[in-house]
Design a protein around this motif. Structure first.
Motif: not given
Length: 219
Positions: A71-73, A83-86, A198-199, A205-207
């Motif tokens: 799950q990510w934020f 968004k595609q890359s993430l 980097m994200a 991006l937050i894990r």
């Protein structure tokens, strides 16, 4: 776990551009669920400016189910290409975790050469729809049997990269009949994964959750 009979059933095909492809992995069902969350961007109430993304890869064997849930934020309002890359980053990270789990549970199952490239094909089918089955140039069943019978079980050949593993025709190349990896074709190269470290550092991006799942189920 893929076997020779999967060729007869049409579940496993050999292709000129991508090598072995598992049709189940390549459906893209999980990618559709993943990408829908990116397009909807439903704001997470407890973290302003972010939306939640849940992604699962799982399988069942001998009435035992196993999988990986992440799950990510994700930061809201990002441009489409980011968004595609993430989304690819999440898919690839979870795939690596899932294949590692399979390696620990089932002999020869994890990182089988067709797994990750088939996942990637399903991902592209969802994000950039086009006639990929024509582009990847599937071979017939007789050719697929020839490759299988010469090289053996696909599970023997491991691949942890987003690159196809190609098996040369042993009749045409008897002195060079060894599998080799090659770059992705142009039609599956337009999206690059955002480097995870980097994200996270950039806070796009937050894990939140990254865990194995498993259990017994009754039919």
């Amino acid at each position: 776990m893929t076997s020779r009979i999967s060729i007869e059933r049409g579940n496993l095909i050999y292709t000129q551009d991508l090598g072995w492809i598992d049709q189940g992995h390549a459906k893209g069902d999980d990618a559709r669920l993943l990408w829908r969350q990116f397009t909807e961007e439903k704001e997470y109430a407890l973290l302003k400016g972010y939306f939640s993304v849940n992604y699962v890869q799982s399988m069942s064997k001998y009435r035992v189910a196993s999988g990986v849930q992440t799950q990510w934020f994700v930061k809201r309002g990002l441009p489409l290409n980011m968004k595609q890359s993430l989304a690819m980053t999440i898919m690839y990270h979870t795939s690596l975790r899932f294949e590692t789990l399979q390696s620990n549970l089932f002999l020869n199952s994890g990182f089988s050469c067709e797994d990750l490239i088939s996942n990637l094909l399903g991902f592209y089918k969802t994000l950039i729809p086009r006639d990929y089955m024509t582009l990847i140039k599937p071979k017939g069943k007789d050719y697929s049997y020839k490759i299988w019978d010469y090289y053996g079980d696909v599970g023997k050949y491991k691949n942890s990269e987003l690159k196809p593993l190609i098996f040369p025709d042993p009749e045409r190349f008897p002195n060079n009949a060894r599998p080799y990896s090659k770059p992705l074709p142009f039609y599956m190269s337009s999206i690059k994964p955002y480097p995870l470290n980097m994200a996270l550092k950039d806070k796009v991006l937050i894990r939140n959750i990254d865990r194995f799942m498993g259990g017994l189920y009754i039919k």
